[in-house]
Motif scaffolding. Structure first.
Motif, PDB file in Angstrom:
ATOM      1  N   UNK A   4      32.081  58.968  36.622  1.00 60.42           N
ATOM      2  CA  UNK A   4      31.983  57.510  36.527  1.00 60.42           C
ATOM      3  C   UNK A   4      32.378  56.874  37.847  1.00 60.42           C
ATOM      4  N   UNK A   5      32.084  55.615  37.991  1.00 62.02           N
ATOM      5  CA  UNK A   5      32.560  54.849  39.131  1.00 62.02           C
ATOM      6  C   UNK A   5      34.022  54.527  38.873  1.00 62.02           C
ATOM      7  N   UNK A   6      34.863  54.692  39.860  1.00 66.65           N
ATOM      8  CA  UNK A   6      36.302  54.541  39.703  1.00 66.65           C
ATOM      9  C   UNK A   6      36.792  53.166  40.156  1.00 66.65           C
ATOM     10  N   UNK A  46      39.129  44.212  34.644  1.00 70.58           N
ATOM     11  CA  UNK A  46      38.688  43.233  33.657  1.00 70.58           C
ATOM     12  C   UNK A  46      38.849  43.866  32.279  1.00 70.58           C
ATOM     13  N   UNK A  47      39.323  43.105  31.313  1.00 67.53           N
ATOM     14  CA  UNK A  47      39.505  43.648  29.961  1.00 67.53           C
ATOM     15  C   UNK A  47      38.203  44.190  29.388  1.00 67.53           C
ATOM     16  N   UNK A  48      37.068  43.551  29.719  1.00 66.20           N
ATOM     17  CA  UNK A  48      35.768  43.970  29.187  1.00 66.20           C
ATOM     18  C   UNK A  48      35.270  45.271  29.798  1.00 66.20           C
ATOM     19  N   UNK A  49      35.849  45.670  30.950  1.00 68.29           N
ATOM     20  CA  UNK A  49      35.404  46.892  31.632  1.00 68.29           C
ATOM     21  C   UNK A  49      36.578  47.516  32.397  1.00 68.29           C
ATOM     22  N   UNK A  50      37.583  47.999  31.675  1.00 68.96           N
ATOM     23  CA  UNK A  50      38.801  48.489  32.330  1.00 68.96           C
ATOM     24  C   UNK A  50      38.627  49.782  33.120  1.00 68.96           C
ATOM     25  N   UNK A  51      37.519  50.471  32.963  1.00 66.48           N
ATOM     26  CA  UNK A  51      37.350  51.754  33.647  1.00 66.48           C
ATOM     27  C   UNK A  51      36.943  51.620  35.112  1.00 66.48           C
ATOM     28  N   UNK A  52      36.550  50.431  35.557  1.00 61.72           N
ATOM     29  CA  UNK A  52      36.218  50.193  36.963  1.00 61.72           C
ATOM     30  C   UNK A  52      37.194  49.151  37.495  1.00 61.72           C
ATOM     31  N   UNK A  53      37.824  49.480  38.614  1.00 62.27           N
ATOM     32  CA  UNK A  53      38.869  48.608  39.139  1.00 62.27           C
ATOM     33  C   UNK A  53      38.592  48.183  40.581  1.00 62.27           C
ATOM     34  N   UNK A  54      39.314  47.153  40.996  1.00 71.29           N
ATOM     35  CA  UNK A  54      39.371  46.763  42.398  1.00 71.29           C
ATOM     36  C   UNK A  54      40.743  47.196  42.901  1.00 71.29           C
ATOM     37  N   UNK A  55      40.756  47.979  43.974  1.00 73.57           N
ATOM     38  CA  UNK A  55      42.015  48.365  44.610  1.00 73.57           C
ATOM     39  C   UNK A  55      42.224  47.454  45.808  1.00 73.57           C
ATOM     40  N   UNK A  56      43.345  46.760  45.839  1.00 78.16           N
ATOM     41  CA  UNK A  56      43.696  45.913  46.973  1.00 78.16           C
ATOM     42  C   UNK A  56      44.699  46.678  47.830  1.00 78.16           C
TER      43      UNK A  56
END
Length: 129
Positions: A4-6, A46-56
């Motif tokens: 998956x996209x991480x 995002x609650x609707x798509x927790x499997x993809x994140x933004x890393x700051x």
């Protein structure tokens, strides 16, 4: 084998301001925030798509200069109706460089704008099948 996209990583200049921007503007939540001796990091989802994140990532002492346009060209967000989304985000203070959305290759519409660190962001309305 890729499953998956991480996440997408963005170099930031002000962690608190960037977290506030993504939270207030788009509804992202912080899953994890911490630091080492050299940098601070935060992971937003995002609650609707927790499997993809933004890393700051905010380096305390940057290792060289980051390319202004970066290696990652942009971060895209799907919206249902791009005209409604543009109106909504203009009211929240986003200034869109182009006056109207452009067509995508698939027949949808998109518009670009900049985040708080100069990162290129995009709203995409997918083509209706």
């Amino acid at each position: 084998m890729i499953k998956k996209m991480e996440h997408i990583a963005i170099i930031v200049t002000d962690m608190d301001h960037t977290i506030q921007y993504y939270s207030d503007m788009f509804g992202f939540k912080v899953r994890l925030r911490g630091s080492s001796k050299t940098r601070e990091m935060a992971f937003l989802y995002l609650e609707e798509q927790p499997s993809i994140e933004i890393e700051l990532i905010q380096d305390f002492e940057p290792i060289g200069k980051y390319n202004k346009s970066g290696i990652v060209n942009h971060l895209a967000f799907t919206v249902e109706d791009i005209n409604i989304a543009i109106n909504h985000y203009q009211k929240k203070g986003i200034k869109f460089p182009s006056p109207q959305p452009q067509l995508t290759l698939e027949g949808g519409r998109m518009i670009l704008f900049y985040g708080p660190n100069g990162e290129l962001l995009q709203l995409v309305e997918r083509a209706i099948d």
